[in-house]
Design an enzyme around this catalytic site. Structure first.
Site, PDB file in Angstrom:
ATOM      1  N   GLU A 255       0.833  -1.205   0.000  1.00  0.00           N
ATOM      2  CA  GLU A 255       0.000   0.000   0.000  1.00  0.00           C
ATOM      3  C   GLU A 255       0.872   1.261   0.000  1.00  0.00           C
ATOM      4  O   GLU A 255       1.863   1.339   0.737  1.00  0.00           O
ATOM      5  CB  GLU A 255      -0.897  -0.009   1.239  1.00  0.00           C
ATOM      6  N   LYS A 319      -9.620   2.527  -3.140  1.00  0.00           N
ATOM      7  CA  LYS A 319     -10.080   1.920  -1.893  1.00  0.00           C
ATOM      8  C   LYS A 319     -11.478   2.417  -1.526  1.00  0.00           C
ATOM      9  O   LYS A 319     -11.732   3.623  -1.478  1.00  0.00           O
ATOM     10  CB  LYS A 319      -9.089   2.235  -0.772  1.00  0.00           C
ATOM     11  N   CYS A 369      -5.406  -2.704   2.743  1.00  0.00           N
ATOM     12  CA  CYS A 369      -5.288  -2.514   4.191  1.00  0.00           C
ATOM     13  C   CYS A 369      -6.515  -3.036   4.942  1.00  0.00           C
ATOM     14  O   CYS A 369      -6.827  -4.218   4.939  1.00  0.00           O
ATOM     15  CB  CYS A 369      -5.024  -1.038   4.474  1.00  0.00           C
TER      16      CYS A 369
END
Length: 496
Positions: A255, A319, A369
């Site tokens: 990430e 995301k 994440c």
């Protein structure tokens, strides 16, 4: 691990005894004496549990926060908020007992499943710490997730706790023995089935991946003066990946591995394009992205893109589920002024849809994440046709605490739910490869530069959980709604 099946027994025993006098036929005096702490005691239990579980929050770097002192009241607020759902569990069971007459132990699994679902839903959704994740390190115990998902495993665990609590509170020795044996049986049969499933496993087709763990601290990565080292480290480890045989089909960076806005800094992006061309392997990279809005403002995303040797980005995923208060202040759509609050958060804009990344015969989905702890996001990829999962993350903020292990363990359940392998790439660890049975086949240490190369198993057939979704929670919610409505319309005694 085994403690999960008895950890709730003290709470359930207390609730059963405290609510013993509560029933539709009970006298007003009995009702007044009993059940008064049915919400308070569970709330205190939930607060204590969650503050211990999230103690590592106080280790987050103060330099990343505008108001560093807020971390301690923030931990208390988190404990109060997440503990509220345990309190809600107590209130609902008391309401059902008082209005309908059903024992708290009888309804505990359904009510717990409902409150866990509520805790995991919405902008503040947080399934971190759900009881099913206590089993993540024991493959035979979690195979049921392929049928009922991690939420269903929580219901199973609470059901066993309720049986043991019933064995303690029952006044008849026969009932005590029967309930205890039933609890043992309810543990043993699913575990035996899980062991059989593992024994019959035949490794399917796989893709070879190389996970790059650069181990670069945030102070250095986001400092423009040191960005050259970040790119150099990523390039060096990616070239090293070519030394393994066979050659990897995909190189994965963590990430925000690229610490710059890729659309705004084309020279740096050209260097990444050149690297992908030189290694001749697609690179999945995490990076921040920025685009202009229709109003002339800038929209930023926490993104992942598949960079091809042909010097193109084949696909990009933004995301969707951002970390509340860490990546975005929630509820800005309702209260726009919240967007002006500065707690040091990244203030990304959430993405709107899952993206399937093309890779020959093995398309894959990416969880960035925090997204790896949500079963529904991984299921969306399975339904769309993903053959394996990738989780990229940066857990450097957590330091050498229990948080990186907790975070990694939750990703394991996603593999069993979807019966597909996962490649998990973390900036500072824990990077790992997980097979469809939830077994970690390779793993890196924390806070070390590392390169992990291995095979990720591809999905072969859909699981019941992928086909039906979270059907166990649906049943729990349905039962709780029926009992709540039944109790709501049942007249309450006027002599209370």
């Amino acid at each position: 691990m085994i403690l999960a099946f008895v950890a709730l027994v003290p709470l359930l025993v207390w609730m059963q005894r405290d609510m013993a006098a509560l029933s539709p036929a009970a006298s007003g005096e009995a009702l007044a004496r009993s059940g008064r702490g049915s919400g308070l005691f569970p709330w205190v239990t939930g607060i204590v549990f969650n503050m211990i579980l999230f103690w590592w929050l106080v280790r987050l770097p103060a330099r990343a926060m505008t108001l560093p002192w807020i971390i301690f009241p923030g931990l208390l607020a988190l404990g109060l908020y997440l503990g509220f759902y345990v309190a809600l569990f107590g209130w609902l069971t008391r309401f059902i007992r008082r209005r309908v007459g059903w024992s708290p132990l009888l309804v505990a699994p359904a009510v717990w499943g409902t409150t866990e679902w509520l805790k995991a839903s919405g902008p503040l959704g947080c399934p971190w710490g759900n009881v099913s994740y206590a089993l993540a390190g024991h493959p035979a115990w979690i195979q049921g997730a392929s049928l009922v998902g991690a939420p269903g495993l929580s219901v199973w665990i609470v059901a066993v706790n309720a049986l043991f609590a019933g064995a303690i509170t029952s006044r008849r020795w026969f009932a005590r023995v029967a309930l205890a044996l039933l609890g043992v049986l309810l543990i043993g049969l699913p575990v035996a089935w899980g062991k059989g499933r593992i024994r019959s496993y035949v490794p399917p087709e796989s893709v070879r991946v190389a996970l790059v763990q650069p181990n670069i601290g945030s102070d250095e990565k986001w400092d423009v003066a040191h960005q050259e080292r970040s790119l150099t480290t990523l390039a060096r480890l990616s070239h090293d990946a070519l030394q393994s045989q066979p050659k990897p089909d995909l190189i994965i960076w963590p990430e925000t591995a690229l610490p710059f806005y890729v659309r705004l800094e084309t020279r740096k992006l050209d260097r990444v394009f050149d690297l992908a061309r030189d290694v001749g392997v697609p690179i999945l990279a995490g990076y921040p992205d920025a685009t202009l809005s229709m109003t002339g403002g800038v929209i930023t995303h926490n993104a992942a893109g598949l960079i091809l040797p042909s010097r193109t980005i084949a696909a990009q995923y933004d995301k969707i589920h951002l970390v509340p208060f860490g990546e975005r202040i929630p509820f800005q759509g309702i209260l726009p002024f919240l967007g002006k609050i500065d707690l040091g958060q990244a203030e990304w804009t959430p993405g709107t849809k899952a993206v399937l990344f093309p890779l020959r015969k093995a398309p894959f989905g990416v969880l960035i994440c925090f997204e790896s702890i949500f079963p529904e996001l991984a299921r969306d990829y399975g339904v769309d046709g993903a053959r394996f999962l990738v989780n990229i993350t940066n857990d450097e903020w957590f330091g050498p605490t229990a948080a990186p292990r907790q975070h990694a363990d939750m990703a394991i359940l996603r593999c069993v739910e979807q019966y597909m392998g996962m490649a998990r790439c973390a900036n500072t660890g824990i990077s790992m490869i997980i097979d469809p049975l939830g077994r970690v086949t390779q793993e890196t240490p924390l806070f070390r530069e590392a390169l992990l190369t291995g095979d990720v198993a591809l999905a072969t057939e859909p699981t019941l959980f992928r086909l039906w979704g979270d059907w166990v929670t649906g049943l729990c919610i349905g039962l709780v709604l029926v009992l709540t409505l039944l109790g709501w319309y049942r007249p309450l005694r006027r002599d209370l």
